[in-house]
Design a protein around this motif. Structure first.
Motif, PDB file in Angstrom:
ATOM      1  N   GLY A 130      -0.198  -7.850   1.709  1.00 44.28           N
ATOM      2  CA  GLY A 130      -0.839  -8.363   2.810  1.00 44.28           C
ATOM      3  C   GLY A 130      -0.145  -8.125   4.113  1.00 44.28           C
ATOM      4  N   GLU A 131      -0.812  -8.284   5.300  1.00 46.74           N
ATOM      5  CA  GLU A 131       0.111  -8.021   6.743  1.00 46.74           C
ATOM      6  C   GLU A 131       0.438  -6.733   6.681  1.00 46.74           C
ATOM      7  OE1 GLU A 131       2.563 -11.133   7.302  1.00 46.74           O
ATOM      8  OE2 GLU A 131       1.193 -12.689   7.362  1.00 46.74           O
ATOM      9  N   GLY A 132      -0.336  -5.646   6.223  1.00 48.52           N
ATOM     10  CA  GLY A 132      -0.105  -4.475   6.208  1.00 48.52           C
ATOM     11  C   GLY A 132       1.260  -3.837   5.290  1.00 48.52           C
TER      12      GLY A 132
ATOM     13  N   LYS B  70      -1.957 -13.363  -3.197  1.00 44.47           N
ATOM     14  CA  LYS B  70      -2.754 -14.365  -2.816  1.00 44.47           C
ATOM     15  C   LYS B  70      -3.052 -14.086  -1.317  1.00 44.47           C
ATOM     16  CE  LYS B  70      -3.384 -19.112  -3.261  1.00 44.47           C
ATOM     17  NZ  LYS B  70      -2.653 -20.446  -3.572  1.00 44.47           N
ATOM     18  N   GLY B  71      -2.250 -13.546  -0.427  1.00 42.99           N
ATOM     19  CA  GLY B  71      -2.224 -13.236   0.806  1.00 42.99           C
ATOM     20  C   GLY B  71      -2.987 -11.739   1.299  1.00 42.99           C
ATOM     21  N   ALA B  72      -3.416 -11.213   0.163  1.00 46.91           N
ATOM     22  CA  ALA B  72      -3.825 -10.028   0.586  1.00 46.91           C
ATOM     23  C   ALA B  72      -5.305  -9.932   0.706  1.00 46.91           C
ATOM     24  CB  ALA B  72      -3.758  -9.021  -0.466  1.00 46.91           C
ATOM     25  N   SER B  73      -5.840  -9.252   2.109  1.00 48.60           N
ATOM     26  CA  SER B  73      -7.109  -9.300   2.415  1.00 48.60           C
ATOM     27  C   SER B  73      -7.791  -8.069   1.810  1.00 48.60           C
ATOM     28  CB  SER B  73      -7.256  -9.223   3.904  1.00 48.60           C
ATOM     29  OG  SER B  73      -7.134  -8.063   4.379  1.00 48.60           O
ATOM     30  N   VAL B  74      -9.153  -8.103   1.874  1.00 50.40           N
ATOM     31  CA  VAL B  74     -10.045  -6.718   1.386  1.00 50.40           C
ATOM     32  C   VAL B  74      -9.725  -5.650   2.090  1.00 50.40           C
ATOM     33  CG1 VAL B  74     -12.539  -5.919   1.268  1.00 50.40           C
ATOM     34  CG2 VAL B  74     -11.824  -8.338   0.598  1.00 50.40           C
ATOM     35  N   GLN B  75      -9.320  -5.649   3.648  1.00 47.04           N
ATOM     36  CA  GLN B  75      -9.072  -4.590   4.282  1.00 47.04           C
ATOM     37  C   GLN B  75      -7.654  -3.978   3.850  1.00 47.04           C
ATOM     38  OE1 GLN B  75     -10.870  -3.083   6.785  1.00 47.04           O
ATOM     39  NE2 GLN B  75      -9.117  -1.656   6.351  1.00 47.04           N
ATOM     40  N   ASP B  76      -6.708  -4.875   3.567  1.00 47.04           N
ATOM     41  CA  ASP B  76      -5.473  -4.599   3.264  1.00 47.04           C
ATOM     42  C   ASP B  76      -5.541  -3.489   1.704  1.00 47.04           C
ATOM     43  OD1 ASP B  76      -3.901  -5.456   5.165  1.00 47.04           O
ATOM     44  OD2 ASP B  76      -4.018  -7.703   3.863  1.00 47.04           O
ATOM     45  N   LEU B  77      -6.615  -4.103   0.666  1.00 47.00           N
ATOM     46  CA  LEU B  77      -6.875  -3.239  -0.268  1.00 47.00           C
ATOM     47  C   LEU B  77      -7.511  -2.015  -0.246  1.00 47.00           C
ATOM     48  CD1 LEU B  77      -8.046  -6.053  -2.762  1.00 47.00           C
ATOM     49  CD2 LEU B  77      -5.956  -4.939  -2.821  1.00 47.00           C
ATOM     50  N   VAL B  78      -8.371  -1.890   0.830  1.00 45.64           N
ATOM     51  CA  VAL B  78      -9.030  -0.736   1.188  1.00 45.64           C
ATOM     52  C   VAL B  78      -8.149   0.319   1.783  1.00 45.64           C
ATOM     53  CG1 VAL B  78     -10.755   0.272   2.677  1.00 45.64           C
ATOM     54  CG2 VAL B  78     -11.260  -1.813   1.251  1.00 45.64           C
TER      55      VAL B  78
ATOM     56  N   VAL C  13       7.300  -1.681   1.541  1.00 43.64           N
ATOM     57  CA  VAL C  13       7.015  -0.673   2.516  1.00 43.64           C
ATOM     58  C   VAL C  13       5.906  -0.833   3.314  1.00 43.64           C
ATOM     59  CG1 VAL C  13       8.321   1.187   1.274  1.00 43.64           C
ATOM     60  CG2 VAL C  13       6.043   0.829   0.828  1.00 43.64           C
ATOM     61  N   PRO C  14       5.704  -0.475   4.350  1.00 34.15           N
ATOM     62  CA  PRO C  14       4.317  -0.483   5.091  1.00 34.15           C
ATOM     63  C   PRO C  14       3.110   0.458   4.599  1.00 34.15           C
ATOM     64  CG  PRO C  14       5.916   0.612   6.612  1.00 34.15           C
ATOM     65  CD  PRO C  14       6.579   0.031   5.465  1.00 34.15           C
ATOM     66  N   VAL C  15       1.971   0.050   4.579  1.00 32.87           N
ATOM     67  CA  VAL C  15       1.046   0.797   4.161  1.00 32.87           C
ATOM     68  C   VAL C  15       0.930   2.251   4.571  1.00 32.87           C
ATOM     69  CG1 VAL C  15      -1.665   0.790   3.864  1.00 32.87           C
ATOM     70  CG2 VAL C  15      -0.354  -1.254   3.786  1.00 32.87           C
TER      71      VAL C  15
END
Length: 134
Positions: free
Chosen positions: A64-66, A101-109, A75-77
């Motif tokens: 999460g958070e990139g 748990k802290g990851a959003s759908v946008q992070d996964l995409v 590492v950053p995405v």
């Protein structure tokens, strides 16, 4: 001779028929419209054709958070695509994407897009990484 003038009664328009017409229009547009999916993400593409490979899968944990964790390194995405290319992995290498748990759908995409930019086929593991006991 004075004639008695009648007072005109002000009659408010009946709104009942207007409400009925609006309701009928609403029902018409709801029933006649189609619901289109603008973006689809195929998550089951790699699941059915999983082959037993000699090397274990490379685990990418989305925090999460990139940020992601690749090989114990946070590492950053944005740097994930370059790191995967630098590892010189074969094209058929299995990459497992786990979400925390802290990851959003946008992070996964964003992680799946970075994997595809590196030249790998992206698939998502449906179970999430268990939380570490404190």
């Amino acid at each position: 001779m004075k004639l008695a003038s009648r007072r005109r009664r002000v009659v408010a328009p009946a709104l009942t028929s207007l409400i009925d017409v609006i309701f009928l229009l609403l029902m018409f547009f709801m029933l006649s419209s189609t619901f289109a999916y603008y973006q689809r993400l195929d998550l089951s593409a790699g699941a059915g054709s999983a082959k037993a490979s000699a090397s274990p899968p490379v685990v990418i944990a989305v925090q999460g958070e990139g940020f992601v964790e690749l090989g114990g390194q946070r590492v950053p995405v944005e740097a994930l695509s370059g790191l995967l290319e630098a590892k010189d992995l074969p094209a058929e290498q299995t990459l497992a994407v786990l979400s925390s748990k802290g990851a959003s759908v946008q992070d996964l995409v964003a992680v799946l897009e970075a994997i595809e930019m590196a030249g790998f086929k992206a698939s998502l593991v449906t179970s999430s990484k268990p939380e570490e006991p404190k």
